[in-house]
Write an enzyme that holds these catalytic residues in place. Sequence first.
Site, mmCIF file in Angstrom:
data_model
loop_
_atom_site.group_PDB
_atom_site.id
_atom_site.type_symbol
_atom_site.label_atom_id
_atom_site.label_comp_id
_atom_site.label_asym_id
_atom_site.label_seq_id
_atom_site.Cartn_x
_atom_site.Cartn_y
_atom_site.Cartn_z
ATOM 1 N N PHE A 146 0.857 -1.188 0.000
ATOM 2 C CA PHE A 146 0.000 0.000 0.000
ATOM 3 C C PHE A 146 0.888 1.231 0.000
ATOM 4 O O PHE A 146 1.776 1.366 0.844
ATOM 5 C CB PHE A 146 -0.921 0.023 1.218
ATOM 6 C CG PHE A 146 -1.889 1.179 1.193
ATOM 7 C CD1 PHE A 146 -3.076 1.086 0.484
ATOM 8 C CD2 PHE A 146 -1.587 2.368 1.845
ATOM 9 C CE1 PHE A 146 -3.962 2.165 0.431
ATOM 10 C CE2 PHE A 146 -2.462 3.444 1.798
ATOM 11 C CZ PHE A 146 -3.656 3.340 1.088
ATOM 12 N N ASP A 231 9.339 2.366 1.094
ATOM 13 C CA ASP A 231 8.212 3.121 1.630
ATOM 14 C C ASP A 231 8.153 2.837 3.127
ATOM 15 O O ASP A 231 7.680 1.799 3.563
ATOM 16 C CB ASP A 231 6.929 2.675 0.920
ATOM 17 C CG ASP A 231 5.674 3.331 1.483
ATOM 18 O OD1 ASP A 231 5.727 3.880 2.605
ATOM 19 O OD2 ASP A 231 4.621 3.249 0.831
ATOM 20 N N LYS A 260 3.166 9.690 8.413
ATOM 21 C CA LYS A 260 2.476 9.206 9.617
ATOM 22 C C LYS A 260 3.102 9.756 10.900
ATOM 23 O O LYS A 260 2.841 10.883 11.279
ATOM 24 C CB LYS A 260 2.380 7.682 9.601
ATOM 25 C CG LYS A 260 1.354 7.173 8.574
ATOM 26 C CD LYS A 260 0.909 5.763 8.862
ATOM 27 C CE LYS A 260 -0.106 5.281 7.823
ATOM 28 N NZ LYS A 260 -1.399 5.952 7.937
#
Length: 409
Positions: A146, A231, A260
Amino acid sequence: MTTTEASAGTEPMSSTDTVELFQKYVVPNYVRYPVNLVRGEGSKIWDAEGKEYLDLFPGWGCNLLGHCPEMVVAAVQDQVAKLIHVPNTWHMDVQGEWAKLLADRSFGGKAFFCNSGAEANEAAIKLARLHTPDEKYKIITFLGGFHGRTYGAVTATAQPKYHQNIGPMMAGFSYAPHGDLEAVRDLVDEHTCAIMIEPIQGEGGVKLPPEGFLEGLRKIADENNLLLIFDEVQTGCGRTGEWFAYQHFGVQPDIMTLAKSLCGGVAGGALVTTSEIADSLKPGMHAATFGGNPLAARAGIAAIQQIERDGLLEKSKQVSEIFRQRLTALKDECDLIQEVRIVGMMIGLELSVDGAPAVKACLEKQLLINCTQGRVIRLLPAMNITEEEVHRGCDILSEVLKNLPTTAE
């Protein structure tokens, strides 16, 4: 009370009134719980009615230091009275200081700042194409990964459910099974410029790479003059017990993306790369209006400082072991749990049944958790969660899972 009065901070709207307000004015692109959350501290959060919840998934993984971490709050409060935003056509000392802190804790190099993980990944995709010859544009990503919701990032996300009804997708991406080095080799051709992967899949179910897999990807990249992009939007900034997940595996990427927990709950994203590769992102080629703004920079600096001041990398490893002991023991007692996967404060419990009922049952018992990939209970606790809170959360989760129906009803 009017909406204006409520928003001015006199007192929060009730959960019922807030739900009605959202139904009238907010785009319904999220499935939301019927609760108005109004205040948080550490691993605890309260709703408008004063009910307290234990949050084991604070801020969707963004609140690595819990809700309203002391040093981040103080830094933002101080900064907001001095300077909120200026364009990136000017220098800001706090942005430069933030970049240095990230470089010193990773592999050196330089940082590009943006506002989210999707933006960081879009920058990485563009940079990979800019840094390699014009005929090289393809990027290999992995099933179950993702990378975000914007078009480049969602195309990189090798999950068909995210592509439904929004095609055609962006050209140039090919997908390999996670863990399959031979499949990666087969996909590399003269047009391939990069391999992009989460060192540990987050939304994909807290999936760890098979032994030697990341090392194998580094070798393939080196042999074919490809860039290796990690990532680390979910795994970075201390989430796994190291500053960055790549440090567990001894495999250094060429480009790393972050977001995040980067700013302790404040919106912020970054791309970190080597000085040589960074030079390919020339003026006018990419930008982010709010990227690296003074508020985000101060929050990012404070988040790093609080982790180091409180020794949270080491403490989180100790707390992680408590989770491991409790949840491994629970697996032995509960047939629904197929596997327990834990790296630092990144936890996945794979069930044999749908996990959504467990999330709902935990909410009723004032415990906040997440389910991803249908059957994986995902916990992303704060690094500074207390041992008492760990045991309390595990007690509730144990009770819920032991009483969860073994088949769909």
